[in-house]
Design a protein around this motif. Structure first.
Motif, short mmCIF file in Angstrom:
data_model
loop_
_atom_site.label_atom_id
_atom_site.label_comp_id
_atom_site.label_asym_id
_atom_site.label_seq_id
_atom_site.Cartn_x
_atom_site.Cartn_y
_atom_site.Cartn_z
N LYS A 287 0.83 -1.21 0.00
CA LYS A 287 0.00 0.00 0.00
C LYS A 287 0.87 1.26 0.00
CE LYS A 287 -4.25 1.73 2.10
NZ LYS A 287 -5.30 1.44 3.12
N THR A 291 0.93 4.11 -2.84
CA THR A 291 0.77 5.53 -2.53
C THR A 291 1.92 6.33 -3.10
OG1 THR A 291 -0.37 4.95 -0.48
CG2 THR A 291 0.44 7.20 -0.66
N THR A 294 1.60 7.49 -6.58
CA THR A 294 0.59 8.52 -6.84
C THR A 294 0.91 9.85 -6.17
OG1 THR A 294 -0.77 7.86 -4.94
CG2 THR A 294 -1.20 6.75 -7.02
N ASN A 317 -2.67 11.13 7.83
CA ASN A 317 -2.59 10.38 6.56
C ASN A 317 -1.31 9.55 6.60
OD1 ASN A 317 -2.30 9.46 3.92
ND2 ASN A 317 -3.14 11.33 3.02
N PRO A 319 -0.46 6.62 5.17
CA PRO A 319 0.12 6.15 3.92
C PRO A 319 0.98 7.22 3.24
CG PRO A 319 -2.16 5.42 4.07
CD PRO A 319 -1.93 6.37 5.21
N LYS A 320 0.53 8.48 3.28
CA LYS A 320 1.31 9.55 2.65
C LYS A 320 2.62 9.76 3.40
CE LYS A 320 1.11 14.27 0.92
NZ LYS A 320 0.27 15.45 0.63
#
Length: 470
Positions: A287, A291, A294, A317, A319-320
């Protein structure tokens, strides 16, 4: 008085371990918490790995300086520097980890000439950029600034210009000082000698408070980080009080048995739960990579992104935050520096110095819009390291522009190729490898008024695409 020792969770044996919680979880719950916990914890564990090598393990080839001391890189990066990918040859580093448990630390900077950019990035154990000192943030004047840990309370001491609050008890401090050219290094060294970190008590010339407990830091390397990931996360959480947006994930991790400062024993899990946990970590890693793909926006073949910031910037956030660390831990806020990256032509074709010559042209009045300076650095596309070349030129930057040749229409063309474009064009030559190419553009203190690269990927200035020479 006896010295209290905080012991590594990875080295505690024979204790009643906290994995009893995990027995109450279904396999699906175990996997889900492990996935989310991995994403949440990745930057924290990565930061611990760097801290251990840089400030704890004096036998490490990467050791820089003990806590609360600065290490100065007193030379420009070259192809011999292979420890860190995409090394920066623009701004020699001064850096160190600070321990804020006993008392705050004071960072002192000298007055800086107005033409020279510098910055001091404050990044805590959560990989939040919680403050900046430097040309953009505080100006060129000399000053003393205080960094305090999450438990500190009090008034700003006399002589301190500003107080910065770290969300964790340990933090990295990264100084970047502009190097105009290789012969400018002695001037940078003089500036570095003026940088200083010291405890607040020393700055105020007062008696020091009681020393913080000695810590038995658990050894870590890439392999140990994989097998003992949640051990290291639990160890680090004791130095990082939970913010409001962290409480939910901390509660989930506690159900798995991962709690601040308490030992976590993977071996105590059932074989089914071990498999579920490992499956969850693997899903978390996938994941994060997804991320990462993107994070940026493709503009003329350059990837322009805005991955780093403070606690409010990430706002839970995870994942960011993990993707930003995976892309390059300790990245600057985009307001301090923005980094367009490319390995391809605008149509996606890989850049390859063994097959083609290329050009990069900035139209008249369309050089990268910055308040400080910009550069374009060449790296080997496979290793992402600097490359050896006949003229020992690893980058082109704005201080070099006055000595470069402009085209008749006022535009500036860089020649990107492995062989010299000829003596008449050599001032504009950026030597390329005889292989795949990776280019990094650095815009330090980008302008905010149009034309601007800000906000990253949405700004009015666009990096021009690389052109293949026919």
């Amino acid at each position: 008085m006896k010295t209290k020792v905080i012991t590594s969770v990875a080295l505690v044996f024979g204790l009643a371990l906290t994995t009893a919680h995990a027995a109450d979880l279904t396999l699906a719950e175990t996997k889900a918490i492990a996935e989310e916990g991995f994403i949440y914890g990745l930057p924290i564990v990565m930061n611990y790995g760097v801290m251990y090598e840089y400030a704890v393990d004096k036998n490490s080839s990467q050791f820089k300086a003990p806590f609360n001391k600065l290490y100065n890189m007193r030379r420009v990066a070259t192809p011999e520097d292979t420890a860190v990918v995409t090394p920066n040859s623009d701004t020699p580093y001064s850096l160190g980890f600070i321990d804020l448990r006993a008392e705050p630390i004071v960072i002192s900077v000298p007055a800086m000439e107005r033409s020279r950019y510098y910055s001091v990035q404050l990044c805590d154990g959560n990989t939040f950029n919680y403050g900046y000192i430097g040309t953009r943030a505080t100006g060129p004047e000399a000053g003393d600034y205080m960094v305090a840990g999450p438990d500190w309370k009090g008034e700003t001491p006399p002589g301190i210009k500003k107080v910065f609050m770290s969300s964790t008890q340990f933090s990295i401090v990264i100084f970047r000082t502009q190097l105009f050219n290789p012969t400018d290094m002695p001037n940078v060294i003089k500036i570095q000698n003026g940088y200083k970190t010291q405890p607040l008590s020393a700055f105020l010339k007062q008696p020091a408070p009681s020393v913080a407990p000695v810590i038995n830091f658990p050894k870590i390397n890439k392999e140990l980080a994989k097998t003992g990931f949640f051990d290291y996360l639990a160890f680090q959480l004791q130095f990082a009080p939970a913010g409001p947006e962290e409480k939910a994930i901390r509660q989930k991790l506690a159900r798995l048995g991962v709690e601040a400062g308490k030992p976590f024993d993977f071996k105590a899990l059932s074989s089914e739960q071990k498999a579920a946990l490992l499956e969850g970590m693997k899903a978390g890693e996938a994941k994060v990579k997804q991320t990462l793909d993107t994070l940026g926006k493709n503009i003329n073949g350059w990837i322009v992104s805005d991955p780093d910031g403070d606690r409010a910037f990430f706002n839970g956030n995870w994942p960011k935050r993990a993707a930003a660390a995976m892309a390059g831990i300790y990245g600057n806020d985009s307001a301090e520096a923005t980094y367009p990256l490319t390995k391809t032509l605008p149509d996606g074709e890989p850049l390859d110095g063994s097959k083609h010559n290329y050009t990069l042209s900035f139209q008249a009045g369309q050089l990268p819009p910055v308040n400080a300076f910009w550069s374009v650095t060449m790296y080997d596309g496979k290793s992402q390291l600097l490359i050896k070349n006949p003229i020992n030129r690893y980058l082109v930057n704005s201080p070099m522009v006055p000595n470069m040749k402009k085209n008749a229409d006022g535009s500036l063309t860089l020649y990107i190729q492995k062989d010299s474009p000829g003596k008449d064009k050599e001032s504009n030559w950026l030597p390329a490898p005889n292989d795949l190419i990776y280019l990094v553009m650095r815009l330090y203190w980008p302008k905010t008024e149009p034309p601007s690269i800000l906000p990253p990927g949405e700004g009015t200035w666009k990096p021009p695409g690389i052109v293949r020479v026919k």
